[in-house]
Design an enzyme around this catalytic site. Structure first.
Site, PDB file in Angstrom:
ATOM      1  N   ARG A 176      -5.521  44.057  -6.591  1.00 24.93           N
ATOM      2  CA  ARG A 176      -5.914  45.461  -6.410  1.00 24.93           C
ATOM      3  C   ARG A 176      -4.730  46.361  -6.082  1.00 24.93           C
ATOM      4  NH1 ARG A 176      -8.958  42.983  -8.694  1.00 24.93           N
ATOM      5  NH2 ARG A 176     -11.161  42.585  -8.273  1.00 24.93           N
ATOM      6  N   SER A 226     -17.742  47.783  -5.886  1.00 30.06           N
ATOM      7  CA  SER A 226     -17.426  46.911  -4.764  1.00 30.06           C
ATOM      8  C   SER A 226     -16.611  47.689  -3.731  1.00 30.06           C
ATOM      9  CB  SER A 226     -16.636  45.695  -5.262  1.00 30.06           C
ATOM     10  OG  SER A 226     -16.338  44.828  -4.200  1.00 30.06           O
ATOM     11  N   GLU A 296     -11.671  48.673  -0.855  1.00 33.14           N
ATOM     12  CA  GLU A 296     -11.157  48.626  -2.219  1.00 33.14           C
ATOM     13  C   GLU A 296     -11.340  50.005  -2.856  1.00 33.14           C
ATOM     14  OE1 GLU A 296     -12.802  46.511  -6.222  1.00 33.14           O
ATOM     15  OE2 GLU A 296     -12.209  45.175  -4.599  1.00 33.14           O
TER      16      GLU A 296
END
Length: 307
Positions: A176, A226, A296
């Site tokens: 990420r 998410s 995230e």
């Protein structure tokens, strides 16, 4: 510069029809939240992006980039300065085993194009609701695959408005994360090197991943995808589930009862509701398991003014 002067200056360097003033950003986010952008621009050419960036850099006007708003929360106070939407840079071209695509193209569409040409390597992306630019920015991944596995290069613009091309290695793609984030670059184009495969097998794999996604994820409500990164050695959703937080609601936003890793907008929720719920979940998981959950999802923009 005064607001009217900025508008006149922008109209002098890019077509006026790509400029919107005081544009509500909730129209462009999956959470359906967000205040206004001072200036919302939708360039259709790379040179437009460069011109805007050079102008903003010279006058010290902040710039924010938006893809399709799938993994972002924009606060009700909106965003000052210039917001550049990259969605109009959505071309997808196939040559031999290579797909070159604009950053505004949906990664789902790119994975489908790869399937149409019997190219394997992007099946993992068939359910990721993001743009190519966003996918490179955060090295998007799912079901064991990630952008890092197949990207060849990305064409970017730096903060000075210069074009730079970065190879897979130079992009420093990690979980990420990427050099795009670290150096505040913006992706204009990406190239993916894929492998010839069997179209039927590619479709079968995509069907399987799509079914798994639709079965497990709360796609019936607006959400930001998410919410948390995966903590080392754990799964965020499992920690939240074991903390008995599914169904916990703040305002109009709740922890999904279908998948604990998601927060859904069930009743006209606001960005503040999202942010408050994120902080609450982080605190409960920290108290129960001594594990820090890191978002995230990107949270940007100004807090709403106190009335």
């Amino acid at each position: 510069m005064h607001k009217e002067d900025i508008l006149k200056a922008l109209e002098a360097i890019v077509p006026s029809n790509i400029i919107k003033v005081d544009e509500p950003l909730k129209r462009y986010t999956y959470t359906e939240t967000g205040g206004q952008a001072d200036y919302y621009l939708s360039p259709t050419k790379y040179e437009h992006v460069q011109a805007i960036v050079k102008f903003a850099n010279h006058h010290e006007i902040p710039i924010t980039y938006l893809g399709n708003g799938s993994n972002i929360i924009i606060r009700e106070g909106g965003i000052r300065g210039i917001v550049i939407s990259l969605l109009s840079l959505d071309h997808i071209e196939v040559s031999d085993n290579v797909i070159i695509t604009g950053s505004g193209a949906a990664i789902i569409d790119v994975s489908r194009k790869a399937r149409d040409y019997a190219l394997t390597g992007l099946e993992f992306a068939c359910g990721i609701p993001g743009s190519i630019g966003g996918a490179v920015f955060m090295n998007a991944g799912a079901y064991g695959g990630e952008v890092k596995d197949c990207i060849d290069y990305a064409l970017c613009v730096n903060e000075q408005g210069d074009l730079i091309q970065l190879t897979n290695q130079e992009l420093e793609l990690d979980y990420r994360n990427s050099i795009v984030q670290k150096q505040h670059l913006v992706v204009l184009e990406a190239s993916f090197s894929l492998t010839p495969g069997n179209q039927h097998e590619i479709q079968t794999k995509m069907d399987d991943l799509t079914e798994r996604r639709e079965t497990k994820q709360p796609l019936e409500y607006p959400s930001c995808g998410s919410v948390f990164q995966r903590p080392p050695g754990h799964f965020a959703g499992k920690l939240i589930q074991d903390s008995e937080l599914q169904g916990h609601r703040i305002g109009g936003v709740e922890v999904s009862t279908k998948h604990a890793g998601f927060m859904v907008n069930v009743d006209n929720g606001t960005a503040t509701d999202y942010e408050d719920l994120i902080h609450y979940v982080q605190q409960v998981v920290k108290d129960k398991f001594e594990i820090d959950l890191h978002p995230e999802v990107r949270i940007i923009g100004e807090y709403p003014s106190k009335q």
